[in-house]
Design a protein around this motif. Structure first.
Motif, PDB file in Angstrom:
ATOM      1  N   ASP A  11       0.669  -0.917   0.206  1.00  0.00           N
ATOM      2  CA  ASP A  11      -0.067   0.137  -0.051  1.00  0.00           C
ATOM      3  C   ASP A  11       0.773   1.553   0.242  1.00  0.00           C
ATOM      4  O   ASP A  11       2.285   1.569  -0.047  1.00  0.00           O
ATOM      5  N   THR A  12       0.532   2.538  -0.301  1.00  0.00           N
ATOM      6  CA  THR A  12       0.680   4.000   0.118  1.00  0.00           C
ATOM      7  C   THR A  12       0.266   4.435   1.090  1.00  0.00           C
ATOM      8  O   THR A  12      -1.095   4.220   1.598  1.00  0.00           O
ATOM      9  N   PHE A  13       1.430   5.086   1.505  1.00  0.00           N
ATOM     10  CA  PHE A  13       0.804   6.509   2.882  1.00  0.00           C
ATOM     11  C   PHE A  13       1.433   7.782   2.660  1.00  0.00           C
ATOM     12  O   PHE A  13       2.141   7.890   1.779  1.00  0.00           O
ATOM     13  N   ILE A  14       0.014   8.872   2.159  1.00  0.00           N
ATOM     14  CA  ILE A  14       0.196  10.022   1.143  1.00  0.00           C
ATOM     15  C   ILE A  14       0.563  10.830   2.311  1.00  0.00           C
ATOM     16  O   ILE A  14       0.041  11.402   3.404  1.00  0.00           O
ATOM     17  N   THR A  15       1.656  11.929   2.463  1.00  0.00           N
ATOM     18  CA  THR A  15       2.382  12.604   4.349  1.00  0.00           C
ATOM     19  C   THR A  15       1.604  13.854   3.639  1.00  0.00           C
ATOM     20  O   THR A  15       1.735  14.033   3.200  1.00  0.00           O
ATOM     21  N   LEU A  16       1.839  15.037   5.695  1.00  0.00           N
ATOM     22  CA  LEU A  16       1.137  16.319   4.793  1.00  0.00           C
ATOM     23  C   LEU A  16       2.419  17.036   4.390  1.00  0.00           C
ATOM     24  O   LEU A  16       1.684  17.978   3.870  1.00  0.00           O
ATOM     25  N   SER A  17       3.439  16.482   3.314  1.00  0.00           N
ATOM     26  CA  SER A  17       3.952  17.284   3.063  1.00  0.00           C
ATOM     27  C   SER A  17       4.226  17.163   1.732  1.00  0.00           C
ATOM     28  O   SER A  17       5.004  16.660   0.188  1.00  0.00           O
ATOM     29  N   ASN A  18       3.380  15.649   1.453  1.00  0.00           N
ATOM     30  CA  ASN A  18       2.304  15.673  -0.360  1.00  0.00           C
ATOM     31  C   ASN A  18       3.617  13.863  -1.148  1.00  0.00           C
ATOM     32  O   ASN A  18       3.945  13.859  -1.835  1.00  0.00           O
ATOM     33  N   ARG A  19       4.994  13.727   0.385  1.00  0.00           N
ATOM     34  CA  ARG A  19       5.585  12.208   0.094  1.00  0.00           C
ATOM     35  C   ARG A  19       4.364  11.513  -0.086  1.00  0.00           C
ATOM     36  O   ARG A  19       3.934  11.826   0.865  1.00  0.00           O
ATOM     37  N   GLY A  30      -0.411 -17.888   3.123  1.00  0.00           N
ATOM     38  CA  GLY A  30      -1.235 -18.874   4.219  1.00  0.00           C
ATOM     39  C   GLY A  30      -2.189 -18.061   4.842  1.00  0.00           C
ATOM     40  O   GLY A  30      -3.502 -17.780   5.070  1.00  0.00           O
ATOM     41  N   PHE A  31      -1.473 -16.914   5.690  1.00  0.00           N
ATOM     42  CA  PHE A  31      -2.429 -15.279   6.264  1.00  0.00           C
ATOM     43  C   PHE A  31      -2.524 -14.342   5.973  1.00  0.00           C
ATOM     44  O   PHE A  31      -2.906 -12.964   6.195  1.00  0.00           O
ATOM     45  N   ARG A  32      -2.643 -14.112   4.291  1.00  0.00           N
ATOM     46  CA  ARG A  32      -2.874 -13.257   3.459  1.00  0.00           C
ATOM     47  C   ARG A  32      -3.903 -12.445   4.109  1.00  0.00           C
ATOM     48  O   ARG A  32      -3.916 -10.910   4.004  1.00  0.00           O
ATOM     49  N   ASP A  33      -4.966 -13.202   4.702  1.00  0.00           N
ATOM     50  CA  ASP A  33      -6.528 -12.750   4.244  1.00  0.00           C
ATOM     51  C   ASP A  33      -6.614 -12.308   5.654  1.00  0.00           C
ATOM     52  O   ASP A  33      -7.106 -11.628   6.079  1.00  0.00           O
ATOM     53  N   GLN A  34      -5.415 -12.112   6.377  1.00  0.00           N
ATOM     54  CA  GLN A  34      -5.524 -11.633   8.185  1.00  0.00           C
ATOM     55  C   GLN A  34      -4.947 -10.698   7.650  1.00  0.00           C
ATOM     56  O   GLN A  34      -4.829 -10.178   9.438  1.00  0.00           O
ATOM     57  N   GLY A  35      -4.242  -9.519   7.030  1.00  0.00           N
ATOM     58  CA  GLY A  35      -2.920  -8.753   7.231  1.00  0.00           C
ATOM     59  C   GLY A  35      -3.778  -7.295   6.936  1.00  0.00           C
ATOM     60  O   GLY A  35      -3.373  -6.507   7.103  1.00  0.00           O
ATOM     61  N   ASP A  36      -5.664  -7.059   6.060  1.00  0.00           N
ATOM     62  CA  ASP A  36      -5.826  -5.681   5.286  1.00  0.00           C
ATOM     63  C   ASP A  36      -5.438  -5.342   7.186  1.00  0.00           C
ATOM     64  O   ASP A  36      -5.516  -3.778   7.048  1.00  0.00           O
ATOM     65  N   TYR A  37      -5.833  -5.067   8.143  1.00  0.00           N
ATOM     66  CA  TYR A  37      -6.337  -4.560   8.964  1.00  0.00           C
ATOM     67  C   TYR A  37      -5.264  -3.561   9.673  1.00  0.00           C
ATOM     68  O   TYR A  37      -5.162  -2.879   9.725  1.00  0.00           O
ATOM     69  N   ALA A  38      -4.054  -4.882   9.857  1.00  0.00           N
ATOM     70  CA  ALA A  38      -3.155  -3.894  10.279  1.00  0.00           C
ATOM     71  C   ALA A  38      -2.389  -3.399   9.144  1.00  0.00           C
ATOM     72  O   ALA A  38      -2.216  -2.205   9.626  1.00  0.00           O
ATOM     73  N   MET A  39      -2.534  -2.760   7.667  1.00  0.00           N
ATOM     74  CA  MET A  39      -2.276  -2.776   7.693  1.00  0.00           C
ATOM     75  C   MET A  39      -2.960  -0.969   7.120  1.00  0.00           C
ATOM     76  O   MET A  39      -2.065  -0.161   7.453  1.00  0.00           O
ATOM     77  N   LEU A  40      -4.105  -1.447   7.493  1.00  0.00           N
ATOM     78  CA  LEU A  40      -4.959   0.627   7.770  1.00  0.00           C
ATOM     79  C   LEU A  40      -4.665   0.917   9.316  1.00  0.00           C
ATOM     80  O   LEU A  40      -4.630   1.983   9.266  1.00  0.00           O
ATOM     81  N   ILE A 103      -4.058  -4.768  18.354  1.00  0.00           N
ATOM     82  CA  ILE A 103      -3.218  -4.491  17.073  1.00  0.00           C
ATOM     83  C   ILE A 103      -2.902  -3.117  16.837  1.00  0.00           C
ATOM     84  O   ILE A 103      -2.044  -2.403  16.098  1.00  0.00           O
ATOM     85  N   GLU A 104      -4.036  -2.544  16.645  1.00  0.00           N
ATOM     86  CA  GLU A 104      -4.037  -1.147  16.335  1.00  0.00           C
ATOM     87  C   GLU A 104      -2.739   0.235  16.907  1.00  0.00           C
ATOM     88  O   GLU A 104      -1.680   0.649  16.675  1.00  0.00           O
TER      89      GLU A 104
END
Length: 686
Positions: A11-19, A30-40, A103-104
């Protein structure tokens, strides 16, 4: 470096300085389906740190890798964080609401270390609390903003009281900045982390949040790229605020939990309310005499109409409605409020403004008023805890004397008022309805036998449940969610209070409630409700418990983190058979003594089972010694966590304490202890 065959989420994140920051999350296959919330959660952490502390990420790439065999929760290596899967993997079918919150929190904690730990690091290991205490405070503030401020604070206080306060009272008591150590691994403690966070939170309270932010800006800009000390941090706060904090710095060097003894006096003729606060601190190893500390004491006064009174101190020109921060510096301080038209109920130590043990002789009537009316979530919860403890004490004393115990109706009425008109924050309501832990009760009722305290607590919970059966049934029914699982703090509240109501209904020990819990445990569409129902069944010797546990394992045997929940449930049961269940589980195919998560789930949980670990025959202590010796040969960091309950032998009655000390002496006689374990055992026995 971490090498392996991983699934990848990008994924990507846009910083306040637009980087643009590239984000990479590596997961075991086998655990790819359990990682989306961690990225969020990571992206929420990055945004929050920019907004609250002005900290922008400095590299172009941020990587996280999650592995299942890891001693710690996570490690903040610059640019490549290593995580235990426990704090990464989540989906509704396998993770509870609490898992999502944790997790959060942990993802936030490790990300925040980029500035408080990496960009600015510690000069030496003695400064460990500088990065950990500060970062824990930052993750606590993050959690308060993401969930419920009051509930998040209550949960932190529970951790302090059940883990850090006993540490302060034990043989390994140490200041948040230790004076010496044999193995620094042994000082990744609740004192360095959680108490360290409380110390910095006190600075924030004394300075005000706005000035504290200025101090943090000064700290980050002035010391960027340096290895610093706790003195440097305090100097930054002084420079930004102009406030002198020399006496406050004693918190870094004195161990132990301070005690505040509070007395009040109302003068109806003068309309004044006087509060007298005396501070002291018990001796700790190597520190017999303690100097007075500088601390903030937050207070409110509640009138009979359920509102905060306006507060104005004598000799001050301005007043505030709500909370007043008093500064305590001397061994004894006196404060007088003027223009107080009625004798109020004091709301003391609001928001748990200092990590202290506060002693005040509340009447049950005052506590009931605060439980119903206090605007401060912590003090409202604290009033309920004290009221429950008072009633437990009275019932336990009656049982011990062979008398017929009577449950004070003031508690039942107080609980009825709470659930008859549920508040908006259902997460808070669920905390208000739960009794103090047995460990906390044992600490505060040392003159009463453990088994009697448990009997009294059980009797009172059952009386509450039977008296308010219809109200709990309605509470459960009103909070059932019929749609698919969604994680947000509002729906967390509905699930939490529903499962709280189910817990009380099962105190009836009737077949229809057993069946209700069994159906939820086996048919719910989310782990929170399944686990909540299993928890409600867990202390009952009924067939539905055994069937539900068996089906739970059968369904989730290929989900390691869920299997750990299964281990912890059984290890935490108050049933008298629990020690035999733990012994069997040690040989279960799913249990691997070399896997830290398995050990924490089964053995550490059992060590926290106050009733059954402390069986009077000492069987629990000997079982723990056997396992500690096995673990220590391969993983000293884990063995030192498992042995911790035994080190608190001086806090138990003479019979149990002697057996615990004998267990420690058995460990001490081994000539194969790791340095980590040797340090803890030798200090505990001495």
């Amino acid at each position: 470096m971490v090498a392996g065959d991983f699934d990848l989420i990008q994924d990507t994140f846009i910083t306040l300085s637009n980087r643009t920051i590239d984000l990479y999350l590596y997961l075991e296959k086998g655990f790819r389906d359990q990682g989306d919330y961690a990225m969020l959660a990571l992206k929420k952490s990055m945004k929050w740190d920019e907004e609250k502390f002005g900290r922008e990420y400095d590299l172009n790439r941020y990587m996280t890798v999650a592995v299942s065999d890891f001693n710690m929760g996570a490690m903040e290596n610059k640019g490549l964080n290593i995580f235990n899967t426990k704090y990464i993997l989540a989906k509704p079918q396998t993770a509870t609401d609490t898992d999502y919150i944790n997790i959060e929190r942990v993802i936030g904690h490790e990300y925040f270390h980029n500035w408080s730990g990496n960009r600015i690091t510690c000069r030496d290991w003695f400064q460990l609390t500088l990065k950990e205490g500060l970062t824990v405070l930052r993750d606590q503030l993050f959690t308060e903003d993401m969930t419920s401020q009051g509930v998040a604070r209550i949960d932190v206080v529970n951790t302090m009281r059940n883990h850090q306060f006993p540490e302060d009272a034990g043989p390994m008591a140490h200041p948040i900045r230790p004076e010496s150590y044999l193995k620094i691994d042994n000082f990744y403690t609740a004192t360095v982390y959680e108490k360290g966070a409380e110390v910095i939170r006190m600075v924030r309270t004394l300075l005000t949040p706005d000035i504290f932010r200025k101090g943090m800006d000064y700290y980050f800009s002035h010391y960027d790229g340096q290895a610093v000390t706790t003195e440097d941090f305090i100097a930054a706060m002084e420079a930004a605020s102009g406030k002198e904090l020399t006496q406050f710095s004693r918190w870094y060097h004195q161990a132990g939990t301070p005690v505040l003894r509070v007395k009040t006096k109302y003068d109806a003729n003068k309309k004044t309310y006087t509060i007298i606060i005396k501070q002291s601190c018990p001796p700790t190893p190597g520190q017999e005499n303690k100097l007075p500390l500088h601390l903030p004491f937050a207070i409110g006064l509640i009138g009979k109409n359920c509102e905060d009174l306006t507060l104005q101190l004598q000799d001050e020109n301005k007043s505030v409605k709500g909370t007043k921060i008093l500064e305590i510096k001397k061994l004894e301080e006196t404060f007088t409020f003027v223009d107080i038209a009625e004798n109020p109920a004091p709301s003391l130590l609001r928001h748990f403004s200092a990590p202290v043990e506060m002693q005040y002789d509340y009447t049950n009537e005052e506590l009931a008023l605060l439980l119903r009316c206090d605007s401060d979530a912590f003090c409202r919860w604290e009033a309920g805890q004290r009221l429950m403890m008072n009633v437990i004490k009275a019932v336990a004393e009656a049982i011990a004397a062979g008398k017929n115990p009577v449950v004070d109706p003031i508690l039942i009425n107080g609980i009825h008022q709470l659930i008859s008109k549920p508040m908006r924050d259902l997460n808070l309501l669920s905390r208000l309805l739960m009794f103090p832990s047995l460990k906390y009760l044992l600490t505060h009722l040392p003159q009463i036998e453990l088994d009697v305290i448990f009997e009294a607590k059980t009797l009172i919970e059952k009386t509450v449940a039977e008296t308010l059966k219809e109200a709990f049934e309605k509470l459960l029914k009103d909070n059932i969610l019929f749609h698919d699982y969604v994680y947000n703090i509002i729906e967390c509240g509905h699930r939490r209070i529903k499962n709280c109501a189910l817990y009380y209904l099962l105190k009836h020990d009737k077949e229809k409630y057993h069946l209700l819990a069994f159906e939820q445990a086996t048919q719910a569409n989310n782990m929170t409700d399944q686990f909540g129902a299993l928890g409600a069944l867990n202390d009952l010797a009924v067939s539905h418990r055994e069937k539900a546990l068996a089906q739970f394992y059968e369904r989730y045997q290929h989900e390691p983190l869920v299997v750990n929940k299964w281990f912890s449930l059984q290890a935490s049961s108050t049933l008298p058979t629990v020690i035999n269940e733990v012994k069997k589980l040690l040989h279960h195919p799913a249990f691997d003594i070399n896997n830290p998560n398995n050990v924490y789930a089964l053995l550490v949980t059992f060590g926290q089972n106050t009733l059954r670990f402390h069986a009077k025959n000492g069987e629990g202590y000997q079982l723990m010694v056997d396992q500690v010796l096995l673990i220590d040969a391969k993983n000293p960091q884990v063995s030192t966590r498992v042995v911790q309950p035994l080190t608190q032998w001086k806090q138990m009655d003479s019979v149990r304490g002697a057996l615990m000390k004998q267990a420690l002496q058995r460990l001490a006689q081994s000539n194969k202890l790791s340095d980590n374990l040797f340090e803890i055992v030798s200090k505990s026995v001495g």
